[in-house]
Design an enzyme around this catalytic site. Structure first.
Site, PDB file in Angstrom:
ATOM      1  N   SER A  67      -4.666  -3.542  12.726  1.00 13.85           N
ATOM      2  CA  SER A  67      -4.208  -4.626  11.862  1.00 13.85           C
ATOM      3  C   SER A  67      -4.967  -5.891  12.253  1.00 13.85           C
ATOM      4  O   SER A  67      -5.516  -5.967  13.351  1.00 13.85           O
ATOM      5  CB  SER A  67      -2.696  -4.819  11.984  1.00 13.85           C
ATOM      6  OG  SER A  67      -2.317  -4.754  13.324  1.00 13.85           O
ATOM      7  N   ASN A  68      -4.993  -6.853  11.389  1.00 13.12           N
ATOM      8  CA  ASN A  68      -5.695  -8.119  11.641  1.00 13.12           C
ATOM      9  C   ASN A  68      -7.152  -7.928  11.972  1.00 13.12           C
ATOM     10  O   ASN A  68      -7.700  -8.622  12.794  1.00 13.12           O
ATOM     11  CB  ASN A  68      -5.057  -8.899  12.794  1.00 13.12           C
ATOM     12  CG  ASN A  68      -3.587  -8.825  12.744  1.00 13.12           C
ATOM     13  OD1 ASN A  68      -3.002  -9.211  11.759  1.00 13.12           O
ATOM     14  ND2 ASN A  68      -2.975  -8.294  13.786  1.00 13.12           N
ATOM     15  N   CYS A  69      -7.779  -6.942  11.366  1.00 12.63           N
ATOM     16  CA  CYS A  69      -9.187  -6.709  11.632  1.00 12.63           C
ATOM     17  C   CYS A  69      -9.882  -6.686  10.283  1.00 12.63           C
ATOM     18  O   CYS A  69      -9.500  -5.911   9.408  1.00 12.63           O
ATOM     19  CB  CYS A  69      -9.353  -5.360  12.327  1.00 12.63           C
ATOM     20  SG  CYS A  69     -11.011  -5.049  12.910  1.00 12.63           S
ATOM     21  N   PHE A  70     -10.886  -7.557  10.106  1.00 12.28           N
ATOM     22  CA  PHE A  70     -11.467  -7.677   8.771  1.00 12.28           C
ATOM     23  C   PHE A  70     -12.937  -7.281   8.761  1.00 12.28           C
ATOM     24  O   PHE A  70     -13.585  -7.345   9.764  1.00 12.28           O
ATOM     25  CB  PHE A  70     -11.286  -9.109   8.264  1.00 12.28           C
ATOM     26  CG  PHE A  70      -9.870  -9.580   8.397  1.00 12.28           C
ATOM     27  CD1 PHE A  70      -8.885  -9.074   7.552  1.00 12.28           C
ATOM     28  CD2 PHE A  70      -9.496 -10.455   9.400  1.00 12.28           C
ATOM     29  CE1 PHE A  70      -7.570  -9.479   7.695  1.00 12.28           C
ATOM     30  CE2 PHE A  70      -8.173 -10.856   9.537  1.00 12.28           C
ATOM     31  CZ  PHE A  70      -7.218 -10.378   8.687  1.00 12.28           C
TER      32      PHE A  70
END
Lengths: 95, 112, 123
Positions: B109-112
Site C-alpha cells: 500500500s502507499n506505493c505508486f
C-alpha cells in the site's frame, strides 16, 4: 503553540482522562457529541490556563443545560467551533 | 476474476492488479509464470531479492513500499544491491511493486 | 529524495490490538506517513501499550500479528517510539516485555511532543 483538544466520549471511556494528561497551559478543550456528558466531571479538575467549551447543539440534544454550566465551561455554537479551530495551531481529537 | 493457469492444477486466484489472493498458492513455479507475463526472465539476482521479500513478510507481515524495500535489500544483500538503480534494472518499472508480486506478497500500500 | 517541508506528525495509538481496526489503522497511517518522509512520533498511550506486548499469537483468533510489524519500523525510518510510563505501570507491564525498545515518557512529555507537532492523530 496551543492545541484545541476535542473530546467526544462520556467519562465511561478514558478519552477525558487521557486528554487531561496531554494538556498544556494555553490549550482549549471542546466537548462535542457524548463528550458533553463529561462537563460535570471536567469542572472538578482545576486546569490552569485551559479554557473549556461545550458544543451547544450537543448539550441541547441531550437535555443538558447550556447556561450556568459547571466550572467555567462555556457553551459554543458550530461557528465558534470553527473559530476555535482557527485560533489554535493544531487539533487533537480524543475519542 | 483473474487467475493463473498451471498445467494439471486448479487455477490460482489473482487480484485485480495480478497479485496472488492467497500467499499459500505461491511456489517458485508460480513466480516464474507471473514473471513470464511481465515478461521477465528470473535469474539468481532476482531470486535473492524475492527470498528477502518473502522472509521480510514472514517476519513482519508487511509488503514494503519503495523506500523501505530499497533499505531492506541494502540491509540483507548489501549496499551494492540496495540501490534504486540496481533494483530498477532487475525489475524495470516499479521494483517494489513487481518484486512483491513475484514474491507472492499482497500489493504494497502507499506505493505508486 | 528529501522533502524540505516535511511535517512533524504525532500518532497516539490508544487502543488494544484486536477486536476492532483502530490499532491497525493507526499503524497503517504511520507507515503511509513514513513513506512520504514525514517526521514521525509514535506514542502508545492507555490500552495502546498492549499492542507492544511480547508473545502475541493472534493466529489463534484468526487475526494477523500486528506486533510483528513494529520491529520493521526502523526500515521505514520511524525511530521515535514512546510509551506512556503510567500506562505500562498500571497494566503490570515492564519495558522488557515489549516487542521493540520504546522510550517510556511521562504525560508532560506527551504534552510537549504534541505542542511541537504540526499534526496530531489519536486513534
Amino acid at each position: 503553540m496551543s492545541s484545541l483538544h476535542t473530546i467526544n466520549k462520556s467519562t465511561a471511556h478514558c478519552a477525558m482522562t487521557s486528554c487531561m494528561k496531554a494538556l498544556q497551559s494555553g490549550d482549549s478543550i471542546l466537548l462535542i457529541e457524548d463528550g458533553v456528558y463529561a462537563s460535570a466531571q471536567l469542572s472538578q479538575y482545576n486546569i490552569e490556563g485551559v479554557s473549556i467549551y461545550a458544543l451547544r447543539e450537543d448539550l441541547l440534544a441531550r437535555g443538558l443545560p447550556t447556561t450556568q454550566l459547571p466550572g467555567a465551561i462555556q457553551a459554543v455554537s458550530y461557528c465558534d467551533f470553527v473559530d476555535l479551530v482557527c485560533r489554535h495551531q493544531r487539533c487533537v481529537s480524543w475519542t | 476474476m483473474k487467475s493463473l493457469k498451471l498445467p494439471q492444477r486448479p487455477p490460482i486466484a489473482l487480484d485485480k492488479d495480478g497479485y496472488l489472493r492467497n500467499m499459500s498458492d505461491w511456489s517458485p513455479e508460480v513466480a516464474e509464470l507471473l514473471a513470464a507475463e511481465i515478461p521477465l526472465n528470473l535469474s539468481a539476482a532476482h531470486w535473492e531479492v524475492i527470498d528477502v521479500l518473502r522472509a521480510f513478510y514472514q517476519a513482519h507481515g508487511l509488503s514494503p513500499a519503495t523506500r523501505p524495500f530499497v533499505k531492506l535489500v541494502a540491509r540483507d544483500l548489501g549496499a551494492e544491491k540496495g540501490r534504486s538503480i540496481y533494483l530498477m534494472k532487475l525489475f524495470p518499472g516499479n521494483p517494489a511493486l513487481i518484486a512483491s508480486k513475484l514474491a507472492g506478497l499482497p500489493r504494497p500500500s502507499n506505493c505508486f | 529524495m528529501s522533502i524540505d517541508n516535511a511535517k512533524t506528525i504525532t500518532f497516539i495509538s490508544r487502543s488494544t490490538p484486536y477486536g476492532h481496526g483502530r490499532a491497525k489503522a493507526c499503524l497503517d497511517m504511520v507507515l503511509s506517513a513514513a513513506v512520504f518522509e514525514q517526521k514521525i512520533n509514535f506514542i502508545f498511550m492507555d490500552d495502546g501499550v498492549w499492542q507492544l506486548k511480547k508473545g502475541q499469537t493472534p493466529s489463534n483468533i484468526d487475526a494477523k500479528d500486528l506486533s510483528a510489524a513494529f520491529a520493521a519500523l526502523p526500515l521505514y525510518e520511524v525511530n521515535d517510539l514512546y510509551v506512556e510510563a503510567s500506562a505500562i505501570e498500571e497494566r503490570g507491564l515492564s519495558l522488557d516485555e515489549l516487542v521493540v525498545p520504546a522510550q517510556a515518557i511521562e504525560s508532560a512529555k506527551i504534552a510537549e511532543l504534541i505542542s511541537l507537532s504540526d499534526v496530531v492523530f489519536t486513534l
